[in-house]
Design an enzyme around this catalytic site. Structure first.
Site, mmCIF file in Angstrom:
data_model
loop_
_atom_site.group_PDB
_atom_site.id
_atom_site.type_symbol
_atom_site.label_atom_id
_atom_site.label_comp_id
_atom_site.label_asym_id
_atom_site.label_seq_id
_atom_site.Cartn_x
_atom_site.Cartn_y
_atom_site.Cartn_z
ATOM 1 N N GLY A 168 0.888 -0.954 0.226
ATOM 2 C CA GLY A 168 0.307 -0.030 -0.045
ATOM 3 C C GLY A 168 1.027 1.257 -0.312
ATOM 4 O O GLY A 168 0.632 1.960 -0.072
ATOM 5 N N GLY A 180 11.190 2.739 0.284
ATOM 6 C CA GLY A 180 10.648 2.265 0.022
ATOM 7 C C GLY A 180 9.920 3.431 1.319
ATOM 8 O O GLY A 180 9.487 4.490 -0.165
ATOM 9 N N THR A 240 17.030 -0.497 8.271
ATOM 10 C CA THR A 240 16.654 -1.476 7.518
ATOM 11 C C THR A 240 18.125 -2.044 7.859
ATOM 12 O O THR A 240 18.894 -2.420 7.723
ATOM 13 C CB THR A 240 16.975 -1.246 5.752
ATOM 14 O OG1 THR A 240 16.903 -2.412 5.243
ATOM 15 C CG2 THR A 240 18.211 -0.817 5.695
ATOM 16 N N ILE A 241 17.597 -3.600 7.694
ATOM 17 C CA ILE A 241 18.676 -4.765 7.685
ATOM 18 C C ILE A 241 19.387 -4.692 6.671
ATOM 19 O O ILE A 241 20.532 -5.807 6.892
ATOM 20 C CB ILE A 241 18.129 -5.913 8.886
ATOM 21 C CG1 ILE A 241 17.216 -7.143 7.052
ATOM 22 C CG2 ILE A 241 16.694 -6.085 9.714
ATOM 23 C CD1 ILE A 241 17.323 -8.404 7.012
ATOM 24 N N ASP A 242 18.918 -4.061 5.782
ATOM 25 C CA ASP A 242 19.787 -4.545 4.727
ATOM 26 C C ASP A 242 21.041 -3.501 3.948
ATOM 27 O O ASP A 242 22.065 -4.105 3.255
ATOM 28 C CB ASP A 242 18.666 -4.923 3.140
ATOM 29 C CG ASP A 242 17.886 -5.446 2.561
ATOM 30 O OD1 ASP A 242 17.695 -6.528 4.153
ATOM 31 O OD2 ASP A 242 16.566 -5.268 2.157
ATOM 32 N N GLY A 266 18.082 -9.722 2.453
ATOM 33 C CA GLY A 266 19.480 -8.429 1.472
ATOM 34 C C GLY A 266 18.953 -8.007 0.126
ATOM 35 O O GLY A 266 19.196 -7.109 -0.057
ATOM 36 N N ARG A 277 22.993 -29.542 2.746
ATOM 37 C CA ARG A 277 21.534 -29.019 3.543
ATOM 38 C C ARG A 277 21.541 -27.515 3.158
ATOM 39 O O ARG A 277 22.743 -26.728 3.119
ATOM 40 C CB ARG A 277 21.604 -29.598 4.957
ATOM 41 C CG ARG A 277 21.891 -31.030 5.211
ATOM 42 C CD ARG A 277 20.407 -31.400 5.117
ATOM 43 N NE ARG A 277 20.456 -32.663 5.107
ATOM 44 C CZ ARG A 277 20.429 -33.791 4.686
ATOM 45 N NH1 ARG A 277 21.253 -33.474 3.416
ATOM 46 N NH2 ARG A 277 20.519 -34.820 5.725
ATOM 47 N N HIS A 326 13.188 -14.489 8.524
ATOM 48 C CA HIS A 326 12.411 -13.392 8.794
ATOM 49 C C HIS A 326 13.439 -13.426 10.368
ATOM 50 O O HIS A 326 13.393 -12.724 11.217
ATOM 51 C CB HIS A 326 11.137 -13.463 8.666
ATOM 52 C CG HIS A 326 10.918 -13.573 8.110
ATOM 53 N ND1 HIS A 326 10.184 -14.065 6.597
ATOM 54 C CD2 HIS A 326 9.733 -11.447 7.393
ATOM 55 C CE1 HIS A 326 9.984 -13.354 5.245
ATOM 56 N NE2 HIS A 326 9.649 -12.330 6.187
HETATM 57 O O1 F6P Z 1 14.342 -5.430 3.166
HETATM 58 C C1 F6P Z 1 14.115 -6.380 4.104
HETATM 59 C C2 F6P Z 1 13.517 -6.713 3.657
HETATM 60 O O2 F6P Z 1 13.805 -7.611 5.013
HETATM 61 C C3 F6P Z 1 14.470 -8.582 2.760
HETATM 62 O O3 F6P Z 1 15.708 -8.745 3.124
HETATM 63 C C4 F6P Z 1 14.014 -8.621 2.457
HETATM 64 O O4 F6P Z 1 13.897 -8.857 0.747
HETATM 65 C C5 F6P Z 1 12.332 -8.317 2.594
HETATM 66 O O5 F6P Z 1 12.284 -7.214 3.488
HETATM 67 C C6 F6P Z 1 11.731 -9.098 2.826
HETATM 68 O O6 F6P Z 1 10.775 -8.930 3.120
HETATM 69 P P1 F6P Z 1 8.653 -9.218 3.292
HETATM 70 O O7 F6P Z 1 8.496 -9.271 5.144
HETATM 71 O O8 F6P Z 1 7.645 -9.230 2.364
HETATM 72 O O9 F6P Z 1 9.098 -11.409 3.528
#
Ligand code: F6P
Length: 369
Positions: free
Chosen positions: A84, A126, A147-149, A192, A287, A293
């Site tokens: 959204g 975003g 952001t974690i990224d 990431g 493996r 998450h």
């Molecule tokens: O931008 C943070 C992030 O965790 C990215 O590393 C990942 O690609 C994306 O969000 C995952 O998003 P969602 O919570 O919609 O699965």
């Protein structure tokens, strides 16, 4: 001359990251100390767009009590969403289809109607692009980089990144012994998005033997050579770190779910593909572990807590100084402010000539090239 700030709102948007609550707490307490009223908007801007969904108010007063004891808590007390986007809002039509509309005007209208003077927008690329659009339309806005990224430009780092890297590193530490006991190849897939920061930093710190990142399209045979070379030296196991956005030289990154109006595509699956291919090519048991998450959960590390608290307080100072359309950023010397327009829509990739990549090479870690 702009009127003084008296009432502000805070929102958190996009994927959550450890440290969001620390920002909310620092901003709320700092603003209250100036005599301002502080409001929290629920789930990005959903609190404004869908007030009926929130029985306790889509926009609610943040008091000292509401932000007590939350510094160390993961997630966000405001809730968040990565669907959204108000600039490309998916409006449901009577026939069930969706049409893209710009709802930023509704946000400005809400702020004017409720005498809200400014917005602190905490988010990633975003959310900061949305914040920039709102600032360009005249709203007083300060952005806070989350952001974690770690893929946001113009800031040394974002809060959330250190927590994600620390967790991924611990996971690698744990995988060494089980991989060695079974003489296996363990492939670890981390988030990431289109940048390899988490994979690279955790991969080096956790002693991965190969690290595959989006910035370096990989040749899997190089990883096979690395595994065989380790086997040849009696090191019968290998740990391979793979960023979700990594792609082979002759292929594309894997998309788990395509983009839709208002939200971005979701990546995932490369770890499984790499593990299967490595098993086929080496004959070794392989493996895959997808951290997903888990990287976004849990308590922020001390570094992230402090960064988040500094960002929250600095955002309020910026508004108090009359600044708008800026993002709080971190440099080696301290926090500073950069124009949101210079951040919006830009991505910070891992620099291939940086010393961290060089360190990986010096250590003999295979980068797939
Ligand atoms: O931008 C943070 C992030 O965790 C990215 O590393 C990942 O690609 C994306 O969000 C995952 O998003 P969602 O919570 O919609 O699965």
């Amino acid at each position: 001359m702009t009127s003084p700030v008296r009432r502000i709102a805070i929102c958190t948007g996009g994927g959550d990251a450890p440290g969001l609550n620390a920002v909310i707490r620092a901003a709320t307490i700092s603003a209250m100390a100036l005599g301002w009223e502080v409001y929290g908007i629920r789930e990005g801007f959903n609190g404004i767009f869908y007030p009926e969904r929130f029985p306790e108010g889509g926009v609610f007063r943040l008091t000292r009590d509401k932000v007590r004891g939350i510094t160390h808590l993961g997630g966000t007390i405001l809730g968040t969403t990565n669907k959204g986007n108000p600039c490309h809002f998916p409006l449901r039509m009577p026939d069930g289809t969706f049409r893209e509309v710009d709802r930023t005007g509704d946000i400005l209208e809400y702020f004017a109607k409720h005498d809200l003077d400014a917005l602190i927008s905490v988010g990633g690329d975003g959310s900061l692009t949305i914040a920039n659009a709102l600032a360009e339309k005249g709203l007083r806005v300060v952005g806070v980089p989350k952001t974690i990224d770690n893929d946001l430009d113009k800031t040394y780092t974002t809060f959330g990144f250190d927590s994600a890297v620390s967790f991924a590193t611990e996971c690698l530490d744990r995988l060494h012994s089980t991989a060695e006991s079974h003489q296996r190849v363990m492939v670890v897939e981390v988030m990431g998005r289109y940048a390899g920061w988490i994979a690279l930093h955790a991969g080096i710190s956790g002693s991965a033997h190969a690290i595959l990142i989006p910035e370096i399209p990989f040749d899997l045979n190089k990883v096979v050579d690395k595994i065989r070379s380790r086997d040849g030296h009696g090191r019968m196991y290998s740990l391979i770190m793979v960023a979700e956005g990594a792609a082979p030289r002759d292929g594309d990154r894997l998309v788990a779910a395509g983009a839709e109006i208002g939200h971005a595509e979701r990546l995932g699956g490369i770890g499984d593909q790499v593990a299967k291919a490595l098993q086929g090519k080496t004959g070794k048991d392989a493996r895959v572990v997808v951290l997903g998450h888990l990287l976004r959960g849990g308590s922020p590390t001390t570094f992230d807590r402090l960064a988040a608290l500094r960002f929250g307080a600095a955002a309020v100072r910026a508004l108090n100084e009359g600044q708008s359309g800026v993002m709080v950023a971190l440099s080696v010397t301290g926090v500073n402010y950069v124009p949101l327009a210079e951040v919006a829509g830009r991505m910070k990739a891992v620099p291939l000539d940086g010393d961290t990549i060089q360190t990986a090479r010096n250590l003999g870690i295979c980068l797939g090239d």
